[in-house]
Design a protein around this motif. Sequence first.
Motif, PDB file in Angstrom:
ATOM      1  N   ALA A 291      12.945  12.895  -8.911  1.00  0.00           N
ATOM      2  CA  ALA A 291      14.372  13.187  -9.022  1.00  0.00           C
ATOM      3  C   ALA A 291      14.727  13.865 -10.343  1.00  0.00           C
ATOM      4  N   ASP A 292      14.115  13.418 -11.445  1.00  0.00           N
ATOM      5  CA  ASP A 292      14.461  14.003 -12.739  1.00  0.00           C
ATOM      6  C   ASP A 292      13.996  15.456 -12.825  1.00  0.00           C
ATOM      7  N   ARG A 293      12.859  15.760 -12.205  1.00  0.00           N
ATOM      8  CA  ARG A 293      12.371  17.144 -12.237  1.00  0.00           C
ATOM      9  C   ARG A 293      13.156  18.021 -11.270  1.00  0.00           C
ATOM     10  N   ALA A 294      13.567  17.458 -10.155  1.00  0.00           N
ATOM     11  CA  ALA A 294      14.399  18.212  -9.224  1.00  0.00           C
ATOM     12  C   ALA A 294      15.707  18.612  -9.891  1.00  0.00           C
ATOM     13  N   ALA A 295      16.299  17.681 -10.643  1.00  0.00           N
ATOM     14  CA  ALA A 295      17.547  17.978 -11.336  1.00  0.00           C
ATOM     15  C   ALA A 295      17.345  19.039 -12.405  1.00  0.00           C
TER      16      ALA A 295
END
Length: 266
Positions: free
Chosen positions: A188-192
């Motif tokens: 999720a953090d990399r997608a954001a």
Amino acid sequence: MPEGDTVWQAAKRLDDSLAGRVLVRSDLRVPRFATADLTGRTVLDVTARGKHLLTRIEGGLTLHSHLRMDGSWRVFEPGQRWNGGPAHQIRAILANADRAAVGYRLPVLELLRTAEEERAVGHLGPDLLGPDWDPDAALANLLKDPDRALGEALLDQRNLAGVGNVYKSELCFLLGVTPWLPVGRLPADRAARLVGLARELLEYNRERPVRTTTGRRGEELYVYGRRRRPCRRCRTPIRVAEQGDGSRERPTYWCPVCQPGPTPNS
């Protein structure tokens, strides 16, 4: 290789040379529009939309072009020798009293009503370098098909407009994942971070003559085009494989240590 930043630069060159000036010569060398005559009309502006170029002309007309892999627009002064390729590769000429814009090897060239531009570019996702940029919409588009490989999703201009094969490989390296990782498995953090990083890279390079993702002269890219050369971080040889959706395969570069995850051979 034409990507969003390259096309933005082409639009700026054309706009600087043509906008606000009356055409004294026009020549569209494609059968469908060969008889179209734009002389006497003023060019209003030239703008980029993803990898598309829109040249808007007085009278509610737009000349739509796309460079794809080999196309280019060159601008010449009066008396300057045209040097973009042999004459038979010229697809378009737009000239005023001070400049001539010559389009070489343009695979897409069409004249349409400005009011109908959406027919040519309406399918595009948010433009990374455009006023319509919307990171939330771009990320939502990418995540619509969670099983799709990240590299393929980034190249799909319906998701976000402007990423090409170079930025695809570089973005995946900077995120620390392989281009074959299903989008839905991206943490999720990399997608954001993904869509913001994509915009940051294109904005950083849109006025630079040499594209860089590292910020270091002489070492401009992390992985793209560096097959078997040592990774700039861990010194492991960079690998390359073809990636595509079945319609077109593209060379894709990655570091097997810095980018753990699925690969064509896994």
